[in-house]
Each structure stands twice: as C-alpha cells, then as structure tokens.
Motif scaffolding. Structure first.
Motif, mmCIF file in Angstrom:
data_model
loop_
_atom_site.group_PDB
_atom_site.id
_atom_site.type_symbol
_atom_site.label_atom_id
_atom_site.label_comp_id
_atom_site.label_asym_id
_atom_site.label_seq_id
_atom_site.Cartn_x
_atom_site.Cartn_y
_atom_site.Cartn_z
ATOM 1 N N ARG A 122 0.860 -1.165 -0.045
ATOM 2 C CA ARG A 122 0.068 -0.041 -0.070
ATOM 3 C C ARG A 122 0.920 1.254 -0.127
ATOM 4 N NH1 ARG A 122 -3.283 -0.164 5.347
ATOM 5 N NH2 ARG A 122 -1.507 -1.219 5.813
ATOM 6 N N GLY A 123 0.341 2.310 -0.861
ATOM 7 C CA GLY A 123 1.154 3.553 -0.933
ATOM 8 C C GLY A 123 0.284 4.566 0.083
ATOM 9 N N GLN A 124 0.630 5.785 -0.092
ATOM 10 C CA GLN A 124 -0.108 6.770 0.649
ATOM 11 C C GLN A 124 -1.229 7.057 -0.197
ATOM 12 O OE1 GLN A 124 0.529 8.108 3.629
ATOM 13 N NE2 GLN A 124 2.131 6.422 3.754
ATOM 14 N N PRO A 125 -2.585 7.589 0.178
ATOM 15 C CA PRO A 125 -3.715 8.032 -0.447
ATOM 16 C C PRO A 125 -3.312 8.808 -1.725
ATOM 17 C CG PRO A 125 -3.926 7.888 1.897
ATOM 18 C CD PRO A 125 -2.775 7.682 1.692
ATOM 19 N N GLU A 126 -3.790 8.457 -2.676
ATOM 20 C CA GLU A 126 -3.764 9.272 -4.035
ATOM 21 C C GLU A 126 -2.407 9.534 -4.511
ATOM 22 O OE1 GLU A 126 -6.834 8.776 -4.573
ATOM 23 O OE2 GLU A 126 -7.280 9.162 -2.405
ATOM 24 N N GLN A 127 -1.433 8.688 -4.076
ATOM 25 C CA GLN A 127 -0.142 8.767 -4.502
ATOM 26 C C GLN A 127 0.145 7.353 -5.169
ATOM 27 O OE1 GLN A 127 2.884 10.245 -1.908
ATOM 28 N NE2 GLN A 127 1.482 11.658 -0.850
ATOM 29 N N LEU A 128 0.975 7.163 -6.324
ATOM 30 C CA LEU A 128 1.212 6.344 -6.966
ATOM 31 C C LEU A 128 2.722 5.921 -6.343
ATOM 32 C CD1 LEU A 128 0.298 4.150 -8.995
ATOM 33 C CD2 LEU A 128 1.192 5.647 -10.753
ATOM 34 N N GLY A 129 2.758 4.640 -6.012
ATOM 35 C CA GLY A 129 4.246 4.059 -5.621
ATOM 36 C C GLY A 129 5.204 3.694 -6.615
ATOM 37 N N GLN A 130 6.290 3.109 -6.281
ATOM 38 C CA GLN A 130 7.060 2.501 -7.140
ATOM 39 C C GLN A 130 6.546 1.179 -7.693
ATOM 40 O OE1 GLN A 130 10.880 1.796 -5.435
ATOM 41 N NE2 GLN A 130 11.875 0.918 -7.426
ATOM 42 N N ILE A 131 6.659 1.332 -9.019
ATOM 43 C CA ILE A 131 6.044 -0.126 -9.655
ATOM 44 C C ILE A 131 7.070 -1.231 -9.427
ATOM 45 C CG2 ILE A 131 5.158 -1.267 -11.854
ATOM 46 C CD1 ILE A 131 3.322 0.859 -10.467
ATOM 47 N N LYS A 132 7.111 -2.296 -8.968
ATOM 48 C CA LYS A 132 7.914 -3.284 -9.171
ATOM 49 C C LYS A 132 7.954 -4.203 -10.273
ATOM 50 C CE LYS A 132 8.279 -3.072 -4.056
ATOM 51 N NZ LYS A 132 7.487 -1.754 -3.744
ATOM 52 N N LYS A 133 8.900 -5.165 -10.475
ATOM 53 C CA LYS A 133 9.167 -6.013 -11.347
ATOM 54 C C LYS A 133 8.182 -7.378 -11.582
ATOM 55 C CE LYS A 133 13.523 -3.846 -12.830
ATOM 56 N NZ LYS A 133 14.828 -4.222 -13.149
ATOM 57 N N GLY A 134 7.571 -7.630 -10.290
ATOM 58 C CA GLY A 134 7.038 -8.913 -10.176
ATOM 59 C C GLY A 134 5.893 -9.280 -11.069
ATOM 60 N N LEU A 135 5.261 -8.392 -11.318
ATOM 61 C CA LEU A 135 4.293 -8.814 -12.812
ATOM 62 C C LEU A 135 4.982 -9.000 -14.080
ATOM 63 C CD1 LEU A 135 1.461 -8.883 -13.872
ATOM 64 C CD2 LEU A 135 1.481 -6.395 -13.986
ATOM 65 N N PHE A 136 6.134 -8.127 -14.195
ATOM 66 C CA PHE A 136 6.810 -8.548 -15.730
ATOM 67 C C PHE A 136 7.218 -9.850 -15.391
ATOM 68 C CE2 PHE A 136 10.821 -9.041 -17.595
ATOM 69 C CZ PHE A 136 10.608 -8.579 -18.857
ATOM 70 N N TYR A 137 7.815 -10.462 -14.352
ATOM 71 C CA TYR A 137 8.454 -11.973 -14.023
ATOM 72 C C TYR A 137 7.266 -12.887 -14.329
ATOM 73 C CZ TYR A 137 12.785 -9.429 -12.682
ATOM 74 O OH TYR A 137 13.913 -8.741 -12.486
ATOM 75 N N LEU A 138 6.418 -12.620 -13.618
ATOM 76 C CA LEU A 138 5.107 -13.628 -13.654
ATOM 77 C C LEU A 138 4.813 -13.769 -15.141
ATOM 78 C CD1 LEU A 138 2.617 -15.132 -12.330
ATOM 79 C CD2 LEU A 138 1.502 -13.035 -12.155
ATOM 80 N N MET A 139 4.621 -12.787 -15.947
ATOM 81 C CA MET A 139 4.158 -12.590 -17.289
ATOM 82 C C MET A 139 4.828 -13.345 -18.326
ATOM 83 S SD MET A 139 1.064 -12.053 -16.480
ATOM 84 C CE MET A 139 0.308 -12.270 -17.822
ATOM 85 N N GLN A 140 6.422 -13.385 -17.914
ATOM 86 C CA GLN A 140 6.863 -14.160 -18.880
ATOM 87 C C GLN A 140 6.743 -15.616 -19.157
ATOM 88 O OE1 GLN A 140 9.837 -12.340 -20.516
ATOM 89 N NE2 GLN A 140 8.457 -10.791 -19.502
ATOM 90 N N ARG A 141 6.045 -16.246 -18.234
ATOM 91 C CA ARG A 141 5.561 -17.693 -18.292
ATOM 92 C C ARG A 141 4.319 -17.628 -19.111
ATOM 93 N NH1 ARG A 141 6.986 -21.411 -13.389
ATOM 94 N NH2 ARG A 141 4.994 -22.464 -14.230
ATOM 95 N N HIS A 142 3.557 -16.701 -18.905
ATOM 96 C CA HIS A 142 2.193 -16.256 -19.517
ATOM 97 C C HIS A 142 1.929 -14.999 -20.343
ATOM 98 C CE1 HIS A 142 1.457 -19.039 -16.034
ATOM 99 N NE2 HIS A 142 2.105 -18.359 -15.554
ATOM 100 N N PRO A 143 2.609 -15.166 -21.405
ATOM 101 C CA PRO A 143 2.631 -13.966 -22.498
ATOM 102 C C PRO A 143 1.408 -13.523 -23.215
ATOM 103 C CG PRO A 143 3.907 -15.795 -23.319
ATOM 104 C CD PRO A 143 3.563 -16.235 -22.046
ATOM 105 N N HIS A 144 0.375 -14.769 -23.146
ATOM 106 C CA HIS A 144 -0.852 -14.785 -23.973
ATOM 107 C C HIS A 144 -1.896 -14.401 -22.868
ATOM 108 C CE1 HIS A 144 1.263 -15.566 -27.622
ATOM 109 N NE2 HIS A 144 1.581 -16.904 -27.191
#
Length: 209
Positions: A122-144
């Motif tokens: 969770r970040g602070q209300p109405e502030q976008l935090g740092q995007i991490k690479k977890g989703l990128f790594y996850l989708m490498q095995r599920h590109p479609h």
C-alpha cells in the motif's frame, strides 16, 4: 460458500451502498480466466472492492495476491483471508522470485483470475508508488494471458491506514483495456505507470503524478 456469503451479505452492500463508486469501463473486467487484474494499491479496501465487481457465481475463480505477514498475524485475520477472501499468501522477503510467484503461476495455469498490485504494498492515499518487477516476471511464463489495468481513487481515504471505521468519500474505479506485455522490464514498468496516470485522469477527482 463462505466466500459467497461474505461478499453477498457484507462486502457488496458496503461497497455499493455505503461507499458508492464512480465505476467506468466495467465491460473491460475479465470474467473468465486465465487473466490478470493489475491495480494500484492505497487501501485494504482495494481487494474487497475489486472482488465485489464480480458476479457471485464467478467469485470462486478470483484469487487476490496478499501479504502473508499481514493477514496471517493472528487467527482471525488468517481465517478471513483464507476462508472469506481466498487469498494467495505471498512472503514479501527472504524468498526467491520463483518461490514467491509459484502459487500465482498455478492460479493462471488452472484458468483462474489473479488480482495483484504492481506496487507490491500500500502507498499513501492518492499517490502512486514505485512499480516493481513482479508482474513482469510472472507474465514471462504467461505471455498470452490478458492483463487488465485498474486505477482506484479514494479508497485510501475511505478507510485510512490504521483505522477500522469507514469515512464517507467519493471513490473511483476506472478499468482500462488490456496491456501489451513488453520484452523489457523497465519498458513494461513505464507502461504500467503511464496507464495508471492516464486512467486517473478519468476520475471525478484529480489524477496522480
């Protein structure tokens, strides 16, 4: 059955009556898996609101990623997390990427819908935090597998961190079109951030930086 009753009798009435939502792009929400819903994260309400958008009959196919260290801190929270929300518990430290993402891979491979937050916490209300690479790594095995971005605004103020009571506040849930997976992690992170910023401009309130 517990999960359905939890949302039907408690969560959905709170979300749609007490909170009220400016909901846009509902037709973009994936109702069948495998699919990923990637949203910004400002409140523990985020998971509950996203899951409330689904018809009750589809909830058994929707699995949110959540921090094990928070939801397993006592027996009550652990019971709610596992029985009512059906989370995928993630250890946020001391684990390899493959170990952390193993359960997420299984969910997608079984044709379910995965809800996760690219910021990681969770970040602070109405502030976008740092995007991490977890989703990128996850989708490498599920590109479609489609990735549906969702931007939410106001939930961090409707249930402030450390508080147990709702505060009346207008909340937005803006659902975008599926993202294209990049072959470069940094480019993909930039795309997610830009998408969230673009969706935030459709909120009734102000956007984010």
């Amino acid at each position: 059955m517990i999960k359905i009753l939890f949302f039907a009798l408690l969560i959905k009435p709170i979300v749609f009556i007490v909170l009220g939502l400016n909901l846009q792009g509902y037709k973009q929400l994936p109702l069948k898996g495998p699919a990923v819903v990637a949203a910004n994260h400002n409140s523990h309400l985020d998971v509950l609101v996203l899951m409330s958008l689904y018809p009750l009959r589809r909830l058994k196919y929707v699995r949110p990623v959540a921090a094990a260290d928070y939801f397993f801190q006592n027996k009550l929270w652990a019971w709610i997390a596992t029985q009512c929300i059906d989370i995928i518990p993630i250890q946020r430290s001391g684990q390899s990427v493959d170990t952390v993402l193993a359960a997420c891979h299984q969910v997608l491979e079984s044709g379910q819908i995965l809800i996760l937050f690219p910021e990681g916490s969770r970040g602070q209300p109405e502030q976008l935090g740092q995007i991490k690479k977890g989703l990128f790594y996850l989708m490498q095995r599920h590109p479609h597998v489609p990735i549906t971005p969702v931007f939410m605004r106001g939930l961090g103020k409707a249930l402030p961190r450390g508080e147990a009571l709702f505060v009346p506040f207008n909340c937005d849930v803006i659902i975008g079109e599926p993202l294209a997976l990049s072959s470069d992690a940094n480019a993909f992170i930039t795309l997610i951030r830009h998408t969230f910023q673009t969706l935030s401009q459709r909120c009734l309130g102000q956007g984010v930086a």
